[in-house]
Motif scaffolding. Structure first.
Motif: not given
Length: 207
Positions: A57, A60-61, A64, A67
């Protein structure tokens, strides 16, 4: 001689090639310096892969990405793991695990380089695929490496020892990655640290 040759022969067998082949006990392995030169290389992949999977996660953040980008990339990881499992056995039989050990973490290093420099969502498929190659290769090479180096009579005890160390490395990964994230490191920075570790551990094998 500090090259990674078979450790099965005892001192007597060096003088007399007809002597029996010795299988090392776990206690003897723990006293063998070469064992500790091999460990950093073998522990790199479970450490890095666990750190990446646990913190997907965060990745992923940081990148960018969408999801489900990394979730889809796990298909690439699975496919390349299976493909590598099919071919790595042939390579081990042909070249031996000792000779392949030097190239063992090359896909892992390439995956970290991809994670450092590429930001496009498709790069998730590439770096997870490379991790899959390393994972597949690990399953085959580790099983045969200890038998080649230390014999087979006490192989269960040796594999239990190295298995415990690999589990420890995965537990350590969650802590180290978590601390680095808490200290404000980016995924690119963390990947660079991991890449340096992989290079050093491979250099030890080469030396």
């Amino acid at each position: 001689d500090i090259t990674i040759q078979s450790r099965e022969k005892n001192e007597e067998s060096k003088k007399d090639e007809t002597s029996f082949i010795k299988s090392w006990t776990r206690k003897e392995v723990l006293k063998d310096f070469k064992f500790y030169t091999i460990l950093p290389c073998l522990l790199a992949s479970p450490f890095v892969i666990t750190g990446i999977v646990i913190n997907q996660s965060f990745i992923t953040e940081s990148k960018a990405w969408g999801e489900y980008t990394l979730a889809k990339a796990f298909m690439s990881y699975a496919i390349f793991t299976v493909i590598t499992l099919f071919f790595s056995g042939f390579l081990v039989d042909k070249f031996t695990s000792r000779k392949l050990l030097l190239f063992f973490n090359v896909p892992l290093l390439l995956s970290l380089i991809v994670l450092i420099f590429l930001k496009a969502p498709y790069s998730a498929l590439i770096f997870m695929g490379l991790l899959g190659i390393t994972n597949g290769f690990t399953n085959i090479l580790i099983s045969s490496l200890w038998a080649e180096i230390y014999g087979v009579n006490y192989l269960g005890g040796i594999k239990a020892l190295t298995g415990a160390l690999m589990v420890f490395s995965t537990a350590l990964a969650t802590t180290v990655f978590g601390l680095l994230i808490d200290f404000g490191h980016s995924i690119e920075s963390i990947s660079t640290i991991c890449a340096i570790y992989v290079v050093i551990s491979t250099a030890i094998i080469a030396i």
